[in-house]
Write an enzyme that holds these catalytic residues in place. Structure first.
Site, PDB file in Angstrom:
ATOM      1  CG  ASN A 209      -1.688   1.247   1.446  1.00 59.63           C
ATOM      2  OD1 ASN A 209      -1.797   2.064   0.530  1.00 59.63           O
ATOM      3  ND2 ASN A 209      -2.258   1.424   2.631  1.00 59.63           N
TER       4      ASN A 209
ATOM      5  CE  LYS B 160      -0.106   3.337   4.733  1.00 61.15           C
ATOM      6  NZ  LYS B 160      -0.043   3.482   6.167  1.00 61.15           N
TER       7      LYS B 160
ATOM      8  CG  HIS C  86      -5.793   2.279   5.084  1.00 63.42           C
ATOM      9  ND1 HIS C  86      -5.363   3.212   6.003  1.00 63.42           N
ATOM     10  CD2 HIS C  86      -4.800   1.364   4.981  1.00 63.42           C
ATOM     11  CE1 HIS C  86      -4.154   2.871   6.427  1.00 63.42           C
ATOM     12  NE2 HIS C  86      -3.790   1.753   5.821  1.00 63.42           N
TER      13      HIS C  86
ATOM     14  CD  GLU D 232      -2.811   5.744   6.641  1.00 63.49           C
ATOM     15  OE1 GLU D 232      -2.747   5.791   5.400  1.00 63.49           O
ATOM     16  OE2 GLU D 232      -1.923   5.202   7.338  1.00 63.49           O
TER      17      GLU D 232
ATOM     18  CD  GLU E 188      -3.706  -2.152   7.300  1.00 67.26           C
ATOM     19  OE1 GLU E 188      -2.613  -2.428   6.814  1.00 67.26           O
ATOM     20  OE2 GLU E 188      -4.308  -1.089   7.072  1.00 67.26           O
TER      21      GLU E 188
ATOM     22  N   GLY F 154       2.385   2.411  10.752  1.00 64.91           N
ATOM     23  CA  GLY F 154       3.374   3.469  10.578  1.00 64.91           C
ATOM     24  C   GLY F 154       4.065   3.875  11.873  1.00 64.91           C
TER      25      GLY F 154
ATOM     26  CB  SER G 128       4.926  -1.630  12.124  1.00 70.98           C
ATOM     27  OG  SER G 128       4.584  -0.267  12.282  1.00 70.98           O
TER      28      SER G 128
HETATM   29  P1  PGA Z   1       2.702   0.377   7.618  1.00 73.60           P
HETATM   30  O1  PGA Z   1       1.257   0.603   6.963  1.00 73.60           O
HETATM   31  O2  PGA Z   1       3.213  -0.935   7.093  1.00 73.60           O
HETATM   32  O3  PGA Z   1       3.523   1.534   7.163  1.00 73.60           O
HETATM   33  O4  PGA Z   1       2.504   0.350   9.109  1.00 73.60           O
HETATM   34  C1  PGA Z   1       0.379  -0.466   6.754  1.00 73.60           C
HETATM   35  C2  PGA Z   1      -0.918   0.063   6.196  1.00 73.60           C
HETATM   36  O5  PGA Z   1      -1.363   1.122   6.647  1.00 73.60           O
HETATM   37  O6  PGA Z   1      -1.525  -0.538   5.290  1.00 73.60           O
END
Ligand code: PGA
Length: 251
Positions: free
Chosen positions: A9, A11, A96, A98, A168, A174, A214
């Site tokens: 992903n 982003k 997601h 976010e 998640e 992140g 992460s």
């Molecule tokens: P990350 O993000 O691996 O940077 O923690 C995962 C995601 O939000 O899909």
């Protein structure tokens, strides 16, 4: 049976040229390898058409990170599921955290998006997960169950069978703070049970449930070794071939 999937992903990262370079390098890295999972890259919308034109679809599959909750029309700035599908993309990340947190996406909106994605033959990668306060209050199962029920349980069993889930935990995204392997397995098993209670064990057993938050080269192997963890949704570590490939190879 269910598939193992490692999906990147990106982003809001990579301009068009940088994105095309990344896909090119990823394909080169995958070329000589026999990997044991499907590899998906979920790029920003602007990359989709060009990336589709350059990928060997037996090696890399393409996805978007969102689509509109409306079919078409006067929705300035939105991208419909049909438009995503017209690029050749096969997957779309929906819900997601976010998008839920920063763009106000609700389970009701997501329900519409899921239906539109399926109507356009896209496979939704449907994200669910609790925030830190909910985990600390022991409410993670209730929160995740509600997200699944409200976002997905209007689907027929046949349509539900086309969904990929991604657990998640928001506190792990992140932050460098990964759920432990046991926390991931425990939640993934709970998610599978929740699906089984609604659609039956066969549908639940055929559902791929990815872990995200992460996930990296150091922890992927242990996470993916769990019986109910069928791969990963990878943010930061998907932006470089050197950090993404070891996760792909963790299976
Ligand atoms: P990350 O993000 O691996 O940077 O923690 C995962 C995601 O939000 O899909």
């Amino acid at each position: 049976m269910r598939k193992n999937i490692v999906a990147g992903n990106w982003k809001m990262n990579k301009n068009l040229q940088e994105g095309l370079d990344l896909v090119k390098d990823l394909q080169t890295a995958l070329f000589s390898k026999k990997v044991k999972c499907d590899v998906v890259v979920c790029t920003p919308f602007i990359h989709l058409g060009a990336v589709n034109g350059m990928i060997d679809k037996t090696k890399v599959k393409l996805g978007a990170q969102n689509c509109a909750d409306k079919v078409s029309g006067a929705y300035t700035g939105e991208i419909s599921a049909e438009m995503v599908a017209s690029t050749g993309a096969k997957y779309v990340i929906l819900g997601h955290s976010e998008r839920r947190a920063y763009y106000g996406e609700t389970n009701d909106m997501l329900k519409e998006k899921v239906q539109l994605a399926l109507a356009n033959n896209l496979t939704p990668i449907f994200c669910i997960g609790e925030v830190l306060g909910e985990r600390e209050a022991g409410q993670q199962n209730t929160v995740v169950k509600k997200q699944i029920e409200e976002g997905l349980f209007a689907l027929s069993a046949e349509d539900f069978g086309k969904i990929v889930l991604a657990y998640e935990p928001v506190w792990a995204i992140g932050t460098g703070k990964t759920a432990t392997s046991d926390q991931a397995q425990e939640m993934h098993a709970f998610i599978r049970q929740t699906v089984a209670a609604k659609y039956g064990q066969a549908v639940a057993d055929a559902t791929s449930i990815l872990y995200g938050g992460s996930c990296n080269a150091a922890n992927a192997k242990e996470l993916f070794a769990n019986p109910d963890v069928d791969g990963g949704l990878i943010g930061g570590a998907s932006l470089k071939v050197d950090t993404f490939m070891p996760i792909v190879e963790a299976f």
